[in-house]
Design an enzyme around this catalytic site. Structure first.
Site, PDB file in Angstrom:
ATOM      1  CD  GLU A 228      77.031 127.464 -28.166  1.00 58.87           C
ATOM      2  OE1 GLU A 228      77.240 127.053 -27.009  1.00 58.87           O
ATOM      3  OE2 GLU A 228      77.954 127.709 -28.965  1.00 58.87           O
TER       4      GLU A 228
ATOM      5  CG  HIS B 163      82.015 122.523 -36.841  1.00 57.62           C
ATOM      6  ND1 HIS B 163      82.412 121.695 -35.843  1.00 57.62           N
ATOM      7  CD2 HIS B 163      82.289 123.780 -36.410  1.00 57.62           C
ATOM      8  CE1 HIS B 163      82.927 122.403 -34.843  1.00 57.62           C
ATOM      9  NE2 HIS B 163      82.856 123.681 -35.154  1.00 57.62           N
TER      10      HIS B 163
END
Ligand SMILES: Cc1ncc(C[n+]2csc(CCOP(=O)(O)OP(=O)(O)O)c2C)c(N)n1
Ligand SMILES: [Mg+2]
Length: 821
Positions: free
Chosen positions: A531, A598
């Site tokens: 990321e 999440h």
């Protein structure tokens, strides 16, 4: 590679060994005689002169920090000064191997690299070009200052320009290279190939990788150098960047035959210390940084350990890397050993090293050694050495006099001009973009199978009789995003798209289904699970002239890209003084059903950081128009998408989602349902419970709710919200973000300031409780629902007789603050 390369158990289960080639250490560089042959005496003299200039420049900073004056002129410099005294050969040797069009990125200790690259660019450029560059930079304001100095020729003027431009930047002056908004650790001057230094250790590795990606994708020659320290070899983003630059797909999967990896050199300026920690012997698990090379590719990243005390060795090494990259691709890794004679910063007492060690390296001083070698070979005389020192002292002294004069070199001062800094936070008008041409798309849009499938779909989410249509039959938010992206890739041939699972998978949540057929791999590719480098490389890609659309699969993964999203993406437009634009859109999906790691809405974190535009559409119409606007602008946009909404159809616009391209301006909230009695402003998916709440208010309580959709968080025009409050006198704000620190609190505070006189009750902020997001089955007890909204209206704004659900009382809210939950 997906579908192409069969993962054959018979092969992967076979026994064997993995071999590594030897990595060269301190291969002798060219002799002075050999260098005279290859580059000539003038260039050798230039190299020595540039080393002396760097030494004088850094000595000036050291002197003012320690003694408050340089050559009799007093000056207090409050900012940082990480000096490269002792490291001049690394900077000058490297620059001697680079062309003006090669790019360098640096770190906190990069003044020397800036001067070396600038001087090398000046020596290799035509006078006319230099004159033009100087005249155009900051509309001539740097040149205007140095024009007061006598200069016998354009090159001397350019050296004055360079020395002053950097020094004025370090001192925070408006005529510094970056208007004084970057300073010592962030200076850049792109025309000479000097791209940003970076105050975050290792921060330049992903960004330089992205700039190299731009070169690679667009088949531009030249290399990019990431100048990073030995300490950065322990940073995750540096490893991510090295892997990203080495990915096998460039060679094996990309459409046209391309070289193996990206044209970037990870140039470790290895001075053996990261502040006070010794790297190889203390904080690292390897003996040599060059060993990292063995982890990547078949060629060890061409890694080698070199003697960074000798500029000819460094030059030769970088020349070889440059040639190898041109022939077969990159990346390359250089472990350039040198020594910082000065402290880490001027307050460093060098308590972590011995005086004996410092003395040993001073005895091997690179300038003294190189000067002696050139003198021994007859390239310079004792007199010419003295002349060089005089030349350097003159450049630094004259620049110092100009840069420290408050009248000649004022600062941008927000106390005098309120917009002095704010006008550089965003880029303003977007640059013209080149549309895609032949070869930029794999097939024509009209022939794209997904386009044909989607053409059948209803553009509205409800039929004329008001029944909601099934998501498989309508243009959903997911489809709307896809359409905006197809429009954008057609309009801008430099737009590339990448992220995890972006290609054959169709994007993490299916937004890119069909794009694999439309775009060649160089414009749409799978990124590694990196990321930090996904975002950081997008920043570099944009700095180099491109536009990137990258994806983070879940908002919760923003943490992995923390520096890149919070320190790099938002800050370079302003830190460069507005000369760099960062057209990057980061699509961030906000999860649900996947539990605590999440499913958290992190919009507040992102909206808190100056320099980012933050968008959160909730309807297909808005999603398409806002993404079109984000991809047409030149500023970084973090584009949130809720996984709860990918399948919604258009419920609010009776005409549905237009087929053709349109933009929804970023920053304009919209009334989705007009009303008189209470305004409910929703962000993202909270729009739908808020819509239900309005229906129940009307049906069960005779109350007419006005529903607004924020659509964007930054910027946000509060005008329409104030307008609504003026009518309804009541405002409820609702989003899925945990209520403590929710961005809605900022909106509430401002509305209370701006519209207090219209309000009949407190602006009421609703959100999720300050807990972890629970299991999918319990999400209804976590995210706000219509019940939550009605209960709050009942408690704080309008009594709703007969409302069954208990309100969250003031006492409960207070307890939540007291306990932290
Ligand atoms: C991510 C990050 N962590 C810590 C720091 C504080 N810091 C600034 S420079 C430095 C040492 C860096 O060492 P190295 O990369 O070897 O470069 P050098 O200072 O030796 O040139 C540290 C720890 C920082 N700026 N960024
Ligand atoms: Mg170091």
């Amino acid at each position: 590679m997906p579908k192409r390369d069969f993962v054959d158990p018979a092969v992967v289960r076979r026994p064997g060994t993995i071999g590594f080639e030897a990595i060269p250490v301190n291969v002798a560089g060219p002799s002075v005689e050999a260098a005279r042959e290859s580059i000539g005496d003038d260039r050798l003299r230039d190299m020595l002169r540039d080393m002396i200039l760097i030494r004088e420049f850094e000595t000036m900073l050291d002197t003012i920090k320690r003694q408050g004056a340089y050559r009799g002129r007093p000056y207090q410099h409050r900012g940082p000064a990480h000096l490269g005294i002792g490291q001049e050969a690394a900077a000058v040797g490297q620059a001697a191997a680079l062309l003006p069009s090669d790019l360098i990125f640096g770190n906190h200790r990069s003044h020397g690299e800036v001067l070396a690259k600038g001087m090398a660019a000046i020596e290799r450029s035509e006078d006319d070009w230099l004159t033009k560059v100087m005249a155009e930079a900051l509309d001539g304001s740097i040149l205007h200052v140095v024009e007061t100095l006598p200069a016998p020729d354009v090159r001397t003027r350019a050296a004055q320009f360079l020395t002053y431009g950097l020094m004025a930047e370090i001192f925070g002056r408006a005529a510094g290279f970056n208007r004084g908004l970057g300073g010592s650790m962030h200076a850049c001057f792109p025309p000479f190939g000097i791209y940003p230094n970076n105050a975050i250790v290792g921060g330049s590795a992903p960004i330089a990788t992205g700039a190299a990606l731009f070169r690679h994708v667009n088949r531009q020659p030249g290399i990019v150098v990431a100048n990073i320290g030995d300490g950065s070899a322990a940073c995750g983003p540096v490893w991510e960047a090295i892997n990203f630059a080495s990915m096998h797909q460039y060679e094996h999967l990309w459409d046209e035959p391309r070289s193996s990896g990206l044209p970037v050199v990870f140039f470790f300026v290895n001075n053996f210390y990261a502040m006070g920690g010794q790297t190889a012997t203390e904080t690292m698990g390897f003996d040599h940084i060059a060993q990292i090379g063995a982890a990547f590719g078949s060629r060890n990243l061409m890694a080698e350990v070199i003697d960074g005390n000798d500029p000819l060795t460094v030059m030769d090494c970088v020349q070889r890397k440059r040639a190898a990259i041109a022939a077969r691709g990159g990346p390359a890794l250089v472990d350039c050993q040198c020594y910082r004679q000065s402290g880490h910063s001027t307050s460093d007492a060098s308590s972590y090293r011995t005086a004996q060690e410092i003395e040993a390296w001073k005895s091997a001083d690179p300038i003294v050694e190189f000067g002696a070698r050139l003198q021994g070979a007859g390239v310079v005389s004792a007199d010419s050495l003295a002349t060089m020192q005089d030349w350097a002292t003159e450049r630094v002294t004259e620049a110092f006099q100009l840069a420290t004069d408050e009248t000649i070199s004022p600062r941008l001062d927000p106390r005098l001009d309120p917009h002095a800094i704010s006008r550089y936070m965003f880029s303003g008008a977007a640059a013209e973009r080149e549309p895609s041409g032949p070869g930029d798309l794999s097939i024509a849009r009209a022939k794209l199978p997904r386009m044909a499938q989607l053409a059948e779909r209803d553009r509205r989410g409800v039929s004329p009789d008001g029944t909601r249509l099934p998501s498989t039959k309508v243009v959903t938010l997911r489809v709307a995003l896809f359409e905006a992206i197809v429009d954008a890739v057609e309009r801008d041939r430099h737009l590339i798209i990448y992220g995890e699972e972006n290609r054959d998978w169709g994007g993490a949540f299916g937004v890119y289904q069909g794009l694999t057929e439309l775009l060649p791999p160089r414009r749409l590719f799978n990124a590694p699970i990196s990321e930090a480098t996904i975002v950081g490389s997008a920043v570099g890609y944009a700095m180099a002239g491109g536009r990137a659309l990258v994806e983070l699969m879940y908002a919760d993964f923003i943490g992995r890209a923390g520096d890149e999203l919070f320190n790099q993406l938002p800050k370079w437009t302003a830190m460069s003084g507005g000369i760099l634009h960062i057209p990057v859109v980061v699509r961030v999906s906000v999860g649900s059903k996947y539990g605590a790691q999440h499913s958290q809405d992190w919009t507040a974190l992102v909206a808190h950081i100056p320099g980012l535009k933050v968008v959160y559409p909730a309807t297909p119409y808005d999603a398409k128009g806002l993404l079109a606007a984000a991809l047409a602008g030149d500023d970084p946009v973090v584009f949130f998408e809720s996984q709860k909404l990918y399948d919604v159809g258009e419920l609010f616009r009776t005409e549905g989602v237009p087929r053709e391209r349109y933009e929804v301006p970023i920053g304009l909230p919209e009334v989705k349902r007009p009303g008189r009695d209470v305004t409910i402003l929703a962000v993202g998916p909270a729009l739908y419970p808020a819509l239900d709440a309005c229906a129940r208010l009307a049906g069960e309580h005779g109350i007419d709710g006005e529903l607004m959709d924020a659509r964007s968080l930054v910027p946000l025009d509060l005008g329409p919200i104030i307008e609504s409050v003026r009518k309804t006198s009541r405002l409820v704000l609702v989003s899925d973000g945990c209520v403590r620190g929710s961005f809605l609190n900022s909106i509430a505070a401002e509305i209370q300031l701006q519209a207090f006189e219209y309000l009949d009750g407190p602006v009421t902020v609703l959100g999720a409780p300050n807990w972890i997001t629970p299991a999918a089955e319990l999400e209804e007890a976590f995210f706000p629902t219509a019940d939550t909204i009605l209960a709050a209206i009942d408690e704080y704004l309008i009594p709703l007789p007969g409302l069954g659900s208990p309100a969250k009382t003031r006492a409960e809210r207070l307890a939540a603050w007291q306990t932290g939950v």
